[in-house]
Design a protein around this motif. Structure first.
Motif, PDB file in Angstrom:
ATOM      1  N   ALA A 108      -8.207 -13.830 -35.674  1.00 32.30           N
ATOM      2  CA  ALA A 108      -8.196 -12.515 -35.029  1.00 32.30           C
ATOM      3  C   ALA A 108      -7.512 -11.521 -35.971  1.00 32.30           C
ATOM      4  O   ALA A 108      -6.402 -11.768 -36.439  1.00 32.30           O
ATOM      5  N   LEU A 109      -8.192 -10.422 -36.256  1.00 31.30           N
ATOM      6  CA  LEU A 109      -7.641  -9.381 -37.124  1.00 31.30           C
ATOM      7  C   LEU A 109      -6.899  -8.357 -36.278  1.00 31.30           C
ATOM      8  O   LEU A 109      -7.479  -7.752 -35.370  1.00 31.30           O
ATOM      9  N   VAL A 110      -5.616  -8.182 -36.559  1.00 27.00           N
ATOM     10  CA  VAL A 110      -4.798  -7.219 -35.826  1.00 27.00           C
ATOM     11  C   VAL A 110      -4.289  -6.160 -36.806  1.00 27.00           C
ATOM     12  O   VAL A 110      -3.857  -6.482 -37.904  1.00 27.00           O
ATOM     13  N   MET A 111      -4.350  -4.883 -36.384  1.00 26.67           N
ATOM     14  CA  MET A 111      -3.973  -3.769 -37.250  1.00 26.67           C
ATOM     15  C   MET A 111      -2.963  -2.880 -36.547  1.00 26.67           C
ATOM     16  O   MET A 111      -2.945  -2.797 -35.306  1.00 26.67           O
ATOM     17  N   ASP A 112      -2.115  -2.247 -37.340  1.00 29.90           N
ATOM     18  CA  ASP A 112      -1.201  -1.248 -36.795  1.00 29.90           C
ATOM     19  C   ASP A 112      -2.019  -0.199 -36.034  1.00 29.90           C
ATOM     20  O   ASP A 112      -2.994   0.328 -36.569  1.00 29.90           O
ATOM     21  N   PRO A 113      -1.667   0.109 -34.779  1.00 30.37           N
ATOM     22  CA  PRO A 113      -2.474   1.044 -33.981  1.00 30.37           C
ATOM     23  C   PRO A 113      -2.629   2.417 -34.622  1.00 30.37           C
ATOM     24  O   PRO A 113      -3.688   3.052 -34.487  1.00 30.37           O
ATOM     25  N   ASP A 114      -1.604   2.915 -35.302  1.00 30.27           N
ATOM     26  CA  ASP A 114      -1.703   4.226 -35.951  1.00 30.27           C
ATOM     27  C   ASP A 114      -2.730   4.199 -37.079  1.00 30.27           C
ATOM     28  O   ASP A 114      -3.488   5.164 -37.261  1.00 30.27           O
ATOM     29  N   ASP A 115      -2.749   3.105 -37.839  1.00 28.08           N
ATOM     30  CA  ASP A 115      -3.748   3.000 -38.907  1.00 28.08           C
ATOM     31  C   ASP A 115      -5.153   2.925 -38.326  1.00 28.08           C
ATOM     32  O   ASP A 115      -6.086   3.541 -38.855  1.00 28.08           O
ATOM     33  N   ALA A 116      -5.316   2.151 -37.247  1.00 27.92           N
ATOM     34  CA  ALA A 116      -6.628   2.045 -36.615  1.00 27.92           C
ATOM     35  C   ALA A 116      -7.079   3.396 -36.076  1.00 27.92           C
ATOM     36  O   ALA A 116      -8.247   3.794 -36.243  1.00 27.92           O
ATOM     37  N   LYS A 117      -6.144   4.141 -35.456  1.00 25.12           N
ATOM     38  CA  LYS A 117      -6.487   5.453 -34.911  1.00 25.12           C
ATOM     39  C   LYS A 117      -6.850   6.421 -36.022  1.00 25.12           C
ATOM     40  O   LYS A 117      -7.818   7.191 -35.909  1.00 25.12           O
ATOM     41  N   GLU A 118      -6.083   6.377 -37.109  1.00 24.33           N
ATOM     42  CA  GLU A 118      -6.348   7.275 -38.241  1.00 24.33           C
ATOM     43  C   GLU A 118      -7.728   7.017 -38.830  1.00 24.33           C
ATOM     44  O   GLU A 118      -8.414   7.947 -39.262  1.00 24.33           O
ATOM     45  N   ARG A 119      -8.153   5.756 -38.811  1.00 26.43           N
ATOM     46  CA  ARG A 119      -9.457   5.402 -39.368  1.00 26.43           C
ATOM     47  C   ARG A 119     -10.571   5.473 -38.334  1.00 26.43           C
ATOM     48  O   ARG A 119     -11.739   5.265 -38.661  1.00 26.43           O
ATOM     49  N   VAL A 121     -11.252   3.512 -35.704  1.00 19.85           N
ATOM     50  CA  VAL A 121     -11.925   2.251 -35.372  1.00 19.85           C
ATOM     51  C   VAL A 121     -11.251   1.561 -34.199  1.00 19.85           C
ATOM     52  O   VAL A 121     -10.031   1.639 -34.012  1.00 19.85           O
ATOM     53  N   THR A 122     -12.052   0.896 -33.409  1.00 17.85           N
ATOM     54  CA  THR A 122     -11.598   0.040 -32.322  1.00 17.85           C
ATOM     55  C   THR A 122     -12.423  -1.245 -32.394  1.00 17.85           C
ATOM     56  O   THR A 122     -13.312  -1.394 -33.242  1.00 17.85           O
ATOM     57  N   ARG A 123     -12.160  -2.165 -31.496  1.00 20.19           N
ATOM     58  CA  ARG A 123     -12.936  -3.397 -31.477  1.00 20.19           C
ATOM     59  C   ARG A 123     -14.392  -3.128 -31.105  1.00 20.19           C
ATOM     60  O   ARG A 123     -15.281  -3.943 -31.401  1.00 20.19           O
ATOM     61  N   GLU A 124     -14.660  -1.977 -30.488  1.00 21.29           N
ATOM     62  CA  GLU A 124     -16.021  -1.630 -30.111  1.00 21.29           C
ATOM     63  C   GLU A 124     -16.795  -0.974 -31.249  1.00 21.29           C
ATOM     64  O   GLU A 124     -18.009  -0.761 -31.144  1.00 21.29           O
ATOM     65  N   SER A 125     -16.129  -0.632 -32.350  1.00 21.74           N
ATOM     66  CA  SER A 125     -16.802  -0.010 -33.490  1.00 21.74           C
ATOM     67  C   SER A 125     -17.751  -1.012 -34.150  1.00 21.74           C
ATOM     68  O   SER A 125     -17.547  -2.228 -34.058  1.00 21.74           O
ATOM     69  N   PRO A 126     -18.778  -0.519 -34.825  1.00 22.00           N
ATOM     70  CA  PRO A 126     -19.643  -1.436 -35.578  1.00 22.00           C
ATOM     71  C   PRO A 126     -18.814  -2.293 -36.537  1.00 22.00           C
ATOM     72  O   PRO A 126     -17.823  -1.819 -37.104  1.00 22.00           O
ATOM     73  N   LEU A 127     -19.204  -3.534 -36.682  1.00 18.97           N
ATOM     74  CA  LEU A 127     -18.428  -4.464 -37.484  1.00 18.97           C
ATOM     75  C   LEU A 127     -18.221  -3.949 -38.908  1.00 18.97           C
ATOM     76  O   LEU A 127     -17.137  -4.086 -39.485  1.00 18.97           O
ATOM     77  N   GLU A 128     -19.246  -3.322 -39.475  1.00 20.91           N
ATOM     78  CA  GLU A 128     -19.136  -2.814 -40.837  1.00 20.91           C
ATOM     79  C   GLU A 128     -18.042  -1.753 -40.953  1.00 20.91           C
ATOM     80  O   GLU A 128     -17.349  -1.670 -41.975  1.00 20.91           O
ATOM     81  N   GLU A 129     -17.872  -0.947 -39.905  1.00 16.32           N
ATOM     82  CA  GLU A 129     -16.823   0.075 -39.925  1.00 16.32           C
ATOM     83  C   GLU A 129     -15.443  -0.557 -39.839  1.00 16.32           C
ATOM     84  O   GLU A 129     -14.474  -0.069 -40.440  1.00 16.32           O
ATOM     85  N   ARG A 130     -15.343  -1.644 -39.086  1.00 18.76           N
ATOM     86  CA  ARG A 130     -14.055  -2.332 -38.987  1.00 18.76           C
ATOM     87  C   ARG A 130     -13.689  -2.970 -40.325  1.00 18.76           C
ATOM     88  O   ARG A 130     -12.530  -2.958 -40.734  1.00 18.76           O
ATOM     89  N   TYR A 131     -14.682  -3.533 -41.013  1.00 17.53           N
ATOM     90  CA  TYR A 131     -14.426  -4.053 -42.356  1.00 17.53           C
ATOM     91  C   TYR A 131     -13.948  -2.928 -43.278  1.00 17.53           C
ATOM     92  O   TYR A 131     -12.960  -3.074 -44.005  1.00 17.53           O
ATOM     93  N   ALA A 132     -14.673  -1.816 -43.266  1.00 14.18           N
ATOM     94  CA  ALA A 132     -14.367  -0.711 -44.182  1.00 14.18           C
ATOM     95  C   ALA A 132     -12.993  -0.116 -43.919  1.00 14.18           C
ATOM     96  O   ALA A 132     -12.372   0.452 -44.826  1.00 14.18           O
TER      97      ALA A 132
END
Length: 333
Positions: A108-119, A121-132
């Motif tokens: 399971a990939l877990v990210m700092d929420p601020d970094d995820a918000k800045e980028r 992305v959420t778990r519902e984002s396309p997988l390619e966007e989560r990779y990027a």
């Protein structure tokens, strides 16, 4: 390396009697909830009833289990097929998978929420966007070459990124160390099999972007990810002991699947996790991925080996034939 393995086998074979008619074996593992059956078998006496005294040695990284089993300091370790393929390419064939554990990659990939918000992305984002979204981040791994490292590099490559240039990969240590590093802003993200990624999310300093146990990565969802490998020469010399170990695991797995709530309480100490609700969530997420009988399927292994090579996780596709990297000889399949 092979010489060390043989020497270790001799020493362990000679020192394998624990008294009271029990056979002593050492299992090296990185603490993980997908090992729940082993912890239950230890706690409820299933190993003892099979005539075994099992010493579970907890490691900082799954990669350490490879060294332990090859050297003979442990007879059995939970490792990945990627490890076996890499060893085979290096000319080391001293290990063989004897019991299947999980049927998909459970990281399971877990990210700092601020970094995820800045980028964005959420778990519902396309997988390619989560990779990027991993570009430019400090990514924690247990150790170089461990599954937490190899599969992060795969994500980066899938996004067209260079793991050596487009992210900073930092070796941190075990799950507790990774969790603490995320909480204290030493890293921006990491991946590991639950529960620690779920703990980070529950406590508010992490957000899950990829949940492997739930099948978020299609290419890794029907996948012979991890199993118990034995020192090959020791297993050949002690087949009844290996069979007793796998029988105990299957007996305990039936209890895990039948009562995950009680199992969560039983494995809490091994997981160093006081929040049993997190462990219940973890087991519920993992149950579809867990092998119930320890059996290996050649077709699934062939697909796994091909996929790992195609996506750059292993240097070669490996040999899918029974006896090369795996065997059902000891698990009654």
């Amino acid at each position: 390396m092979r010489g060390l393995a043989v020497a270790g086998v001799v020493a362990l074979t000679l020192a394998g009697c624990a008294g009271s008619g029990q056979t002593e074996i050492t299992v090296a593992s990185l603490p993980s909830a997908f090992l729940a059956a082993m912890y239950v078998a230890e706690r409820d006496g299933t190993f003892e009833r099979e005539g075994l005294s099992v010493n579970i040695v907890e490691l900082q990284s799954g990669a350490d289990g490879v060294a332990a089993a090859v050297s003979g300091s442990a007879q059995i370790a939970d490792i990945g097929f990627d490890d076996l393929v890499t060893l085979a390419e290096e000319g080391e064939d001293g290990l063989v998978m004897v019991h299947n554990l999980v049927r998909r990659v459970t990281l399971a990939l877990v990210m700092d929420p601020d970094d995820a918000k800045e980028r964005g992305v959420t778990r519902e984002s396309p997988l390619e966007e989560r990779y990027a979204a991993l570009r430019g981040l400090r990514l924690g791994v247990t150790s170089p070459g461990a599954a937490s490292d190899r599969y992060l590099r795969y994500y980066l490559r899938e996004a067209g990124l260079d793991p050596e240039k487009d992210a900073e990969i930092i070796a941190i240590g075990d799950g507790s160390s990774l969790l603490a590093a995320l909480e204290t802003d030493q890293i921006d993200a990491y991946q590991l099999s639950p529960p620690t990624p779920y703990v980070a999310e529950a406590e508010g300093f992490g957000t899950i972007l990829i949940d492997g146990a739930a099948g978020d990565v299609p290419a890794l969802s029907d996948f012979a990810y991890t199993g118990f490998a034995a020192n090959r020469e020791w297993a050949s010399a002690n087949p009844d002991t290996v069979r007793a170990f796998t029988r105990a695991l299957n007996t305990a797995m039936a209890k895990v699947k039948g009562d995950p709530a009680t199992t969560a309480e039983q494995i809490a100490e091994r997981m160093s996790e006081d929040d049993v609700s997190i462990l219940r969530r973890t087991l519920e997420a993992l149950l579809p991925a867990l092998s119930t009988d320890g059996c290996f399927d050649m077709a699934a292994i062939r697909t796994t080996l091909t996929t790992m090579h195609d996506v750059g996780i292993t240097p070669a596709s490996g040999d899918a034939a029974e006896g090369a990297l795996w065997t059902n000889e000891y698990n009654g399949c």
